[in-house]
Design an enzyme around this catalytic site. Structure first.
Site, short mmCIF file in Angstrom:
data_model
loop_
_atom_site.label_atom_id
_atom_site.label_comp_id
_atom_site.label_asym_id
_atom_site.label_seq_id
_atom_site.Cartn_x
_atom_site.Cartn_y
_atom_site.Cartn_z
N THR A 166 1.11 -1.26 -0.04
CA THR A 166 0.11 -0.04 0.07
C THR A 166 1.00 1.26 0.20
O THR A 166 2.16 1.17 0.64
CB THR A 166 -0.79 0.37 1.25
OG1 THR A 166 0.18 0.03 2.54
CG2 THR A 166 -1.93 -1.17 1.40
N GLU A 218 -5.90 -3.91 0.06
CA GLU A 218 -6.07 -5.11 0.95
C GLU A 218 -7.44 -5.76 0.82
O GLU A 218 -7.82 -6.83 1.36
CB GLU A 218 -6.38 -4.42 2.52
CG GLU A 218 -5.22 -4.05 3.33
CD GLU A 218 -4.87 -2.43 2.80
OE1 GLU A 218 -5.25 -2.00 1.76
OE2 GLU A 218 -4.10 -1.79 3.73
N LYS A 261 -13.32 17.63 12.09
CA LYS A 261 -14.23 17.75 13.36
C LYS A 261 -14.46 19.38 14.00
O LYS A 261 -13.37 19.92 14.22
CB LYS A 261 -13.81 17.28 14.65
CG LYS A 261 -14.31 15.63 14.48
CD LYS A 261 -15.73 15.48 15.27
CE LYS A 261 -16.25 13.98 15.24
NZ LYS A 261 -15.39 13.20 16.20
N TRP A 318 -19.28 16.95 12.90
CA TRP A 318 -18.51 16.26 11.57
C TRP A 318 -18.85 17.12 10.43
O TRP A 318 -20.06 17.17 9.86
CB TRP A 318 -18.56 14.97 11.79
CG TRP A 318 -18.65 14.35 10.43
CD1 TRP A 318 -17.64 13.62 10.00
CD2 TRP A 318 -19.94 13.93 9.74
NE1 TRP A 318 -17.83 12.69 8.88
CE2 TRP A 318 -19.41 12.94 8.91
CE3 TRP A 318 -21.20 14.26 9.34
CZ2 TRP A 318 -19.96 12.66 7.73
CZ3 TRP A 318 -22.00 13.88 8.44
CH2 TRP A 318 -21.30 12.95 7.51
P1 ADP Z 1 -3.41 3.66 -1.49
O1 ADP Z 1 -3.67 4.43 -0.03
O2 ADP Z 1 -1.97 2.97 -1.54
O3 ADP Z 1 -3.92 4.49 -2.60
P2 ADP Z 1 -5.58 1.98 -1.65
O4 ADP Z 1 -5.75 1.93 -3.26
O5 ADP Z 1 -5.68 0.69 -1.05
O6 ADP Z 1 -4.22 2.32 -1.13
O7 ADP Z 1 -6.57 3.08 -0.85
C1 ADP Z 1 -7.87 2.35 -0.68
C2 ADP Z 1 -8.46 3.79 -0.03
O8 ADP Z 1 -8.89 4.40 -1.06
C3 ADP Z 1 -9.65 3.38 0.58
O9 ADP Z 1 -9.59 2.93 1.94
C4 ADP Z 1 -10.60 4.79 0.70
O10 ADP Z 1 -10.31 5.48 1.58
C5 ADP Z 1 -9.98 5.14 -0.74
N1 ADP Z 1 -11.09 5.04 -1.76
C6 ADP Z 1 -10.99 3.88 -2.68
N2 ADP Z 1 -12.32 3.86 -3.64
C7 ADP Z 1 -12.88 4.93 -3.18
C8 ADP Z 1 -14.14 5.49 -3.60
N3 ADP Z 1 -14.89 5.00 -4.68
N4 ADP Z 1 -14.58 6.77 -3.27
C9 ADP Z 1 -13.95 7.23 -2.16
N5 ADP Z 1 -12.87 6.77 -1.56
C10 ADP Z 1 -12.44 5.71 -2.17
#
Ligand code: ADP
Length: 543
Positions: free
Chosen positions: A188, A333, A442, A447
């Site tokens: 990640t 993940e 916040k 929120w």
């Molecule tokens: P990185 O942080 O490495 O980019 P990821 O691709 O695994 O890792 O990111 C996952 C995160 O991306 C999710 O936990 C979420 O916060 C965000 N995310 C993924 N898809 C969406 C979506 N459709 N809308 C909003 N946030 C998203």
């Protein structure tokens, strides 16, 4: 007491996907914009033969054993596709590295993974030369090209991919072993701390492919021409190389060029019907389509995820270009399928504006994954689309922990994985992300959703990107500020943007300041780097 079923029990192997494609859809094409430049065409039958040759190279020439890590720094191409199947197929672990990470993160993860050999695209040779003193464990560097294109390089033990393949035969029987064995490794981005490795297995990969291809998820079949723009180093191009092979569908791979013109050209020339990427890629595509007046007529659906999809993007895709957007929420993940914004008969029956509101959310869970949303006290939140809480997920394609136990134990007692996202869930089962937990604003104990404000702001025609973060405020603890990157040739005033937001969000959600900037810092996966914005603007409301 149960009794054992009397059905066959075969291990789910990644190699079976490419074997199937080669055997039953051998002539189906895989088209790549190659790193060398020209369009390259191959088929599943040829790709499978070359994957077998590659397995022979790994075993005979490098002494790679099952479980060893094989690294790549590579774009989305047919050679990377061969690595997906050749490396995992023989039982080694394919470690795809994101070349957009910082140099020290790249060397950190290659060392952490203990990659024994590294396959590199031409573009990344200078970067690897620079990182060489850090990469002590790499035994061989293989450049993904032919002899004619081999560059001058200071790398030691450098080899040419095509020469290696040519030196081996294509006889190789894919081994069958425990389906729970590791198949690939993807780190990640590590927006906080060091990147952490997600270690997929053969079983998780195949079950994810079956789950994601469902009609109510990606909804793909052999009639689709699939172009993953999300790169192969980002959660395995969202599983699409595996899914395409499983279906025998035509695959189009964009290589290093993800600008609007290159993408439009490939879509039109190859008849792409389905694609996927993060929103920023499609902003670039829109820009090119608008400037050139060209279209993407073959494209029917596109999946967008990785960060929230602005409503304006979904609308423009549908109304101007006839493309249906399928929003996906997921994480490295979760392989990455989490939820998808597919419709249901119940939602289709809603009045149009209500339906639209539901369909603009991140989506609903499909068979194979479970989700739960808990409030601060650990109680499930009401399914009313208003109450919000932490999102947890569980299922056979969700990570159970990180490679080498980085970050310690991550699952709760019942095996749920904490996503770090804060969400609401409505009566139809649609989940909406309000924020990542660390990005929640916040203000005076209440929120504010940064994502909602960002999505509205990018709906303004003069805005290209928008980032909202909470910064310290002497009275309210935190207040939102909005940072705008204008669309090319535009220079909106902060007041114009505030006027545009007025009436669309609660008064106390209105950003205290609007900054117009040339560039917004992005992460290696193309998302707005909130940490950097918070740091940069942390004192802007203190005076
Ligand atoms: P990185 O942080 O490495 O980019 P990821 O691709 O695994 O890792 O990111 C996952 C995160 O991306 C999710 O936990 C979420 O916060 C965000 N995310 C993924 N898809 C969406 C979506 N459709 N809308 C909003 N946030 C998203």
């Amino acid at each position: 007491m149960t009794i054992a079923g009397l059905m066959q029990d075969s291990d789910l192997m990644i190699s079976s996907l490419i074997s199937y494609a080669a055997q039953y859809h051998g002539a189906m094409e895989i088209v790549t914009r190659s790193v060398e430049g020209p369009i390259h065409r191959t088929t599943y039958a040829k790709a499978e033969r070359r994957s077998r040759r590659l397995a022979n190279v790994l075993i005979n020439q490098f002494g790679i054993r099952q479980g060893d890590r094989v690294g790549t720094l590579a774009w989305t191409t047919y050679r990377h596709f061969e690595l997906f199947f050749g490396v995992s197929g023989m039982g080694a672990v394919l470690h795809t590295t994101n070349p957009r990470l910082f140099d020290d993160q790249i060397s950190y993860i290659i060392n952490h993974a203990e990659d024994r050999v590294l396959f590199i695209d031409l573009d990344f040779v200078p970067m690897v030369e620079k990182l060489l003193p850090e990469l002590e464990r790499i035994e061989k560097f293989i450049i993904l090209t032919d002899r004619d294109h081999m560059p001058e390089t200071s790398l030691p033990d450098v080899l040419c991919y095509e020469e290696l393949l040519a030196a081996e035969g294509d006889h190789y029987d894919w081994p069958v072993f425990d389906e729970r064995a590791a198949s690939s490794l993807c780190y990640t981005s590590g927006t906080t701390g060091n990147p952490k490795g997600v270690l997929y297995s053969h079983r998780s990969t195949i079950i994810h492919a079956l789950g994601a291809a469902q009609n109510s998820a990606y909804g793909l079949s052999i009639y689709d021409t699939i172009m993953p723009i999300a790169p192969m180093y980002h959660a395995n191009a969202w599983g699409l190389p595996y899914i395409a092979a499983m279906l025998g569908a035509k695959l189009v791979l964009p290589g290093p060029k993800m600008d609007g013109e290159s993408i439009q050209n490939l879509i039109e020339a190859e008849g792409v019907t389905f694609s996927c990427a993060v929103p920023t890629i499609f902003s670039m595509l829109f820009q090119y389509l608008e400037d050139s007046g060209r279209k993407v007529e073959s494209l029917k659906r596109t999946m967008i995820g990785g960060s929230a999809v602005p409503k304006a993007m979904t609308e423009k895709f549908l109304k101007t270009y006839g493309v249906t957007v399928l929003q996906l929420w997921g994480m490295t993940e979760t392989s990455p399928l989490g939820v998808v914004a597919c419709s249901t008969p119940q939602v289709d029956a809603l009045p149009p504006t209500e339906r639209e509101e539901v369909m603009d959310k991140q989506g609903r869970v499909q068979f194979g994954l479970e989700i739960k949303v808990l409030d601060e006290g650990g109680k499930p939140v009401a399914r009313d689309g208003v109450a919000y809480g932490d999102l947890w997920v569980r299922g056979p394609w969700v990570s159970a922990g990180y490679y080498k136990s980085e970050g310690g134990k991550v699952l709760d007692k019942e095996g749920w994985f904490p996503t770090g996202d804060v969400v609401t869930i409505d009566q139809y089962g649609y989940m909406k992300i309000t924020d990542r937990s660390k990005d929640v604003i916040k203000s005076g104990g209440e929120w504010i959703s940064s994502i909602d404000i960002e999505n509205l702001a990018v709906g303004h025609p003069k805005v290209l990107q928008a980032g909202v973060v909470g910064v310290f405020h002497p009275k309210w603890e935190e207040r939102p500020i909005l940072v705008i990157k204008p669309a090319p040739g535009q220079s909106p005033s902060p007041q114009e943007i505030l006027d545009f937001l007025k009436g669309k969000i609660a008064k106390w959600w209105m950003p205290d300041r609007v900054f117009i900037v040339d560039e917004i810092p992005l992460t290696a996966t193309g998302k707005i780097k909130k940490i950097a914005l918070r740091e940069q603007y942390k004192d802007c409301l203190s005076e």
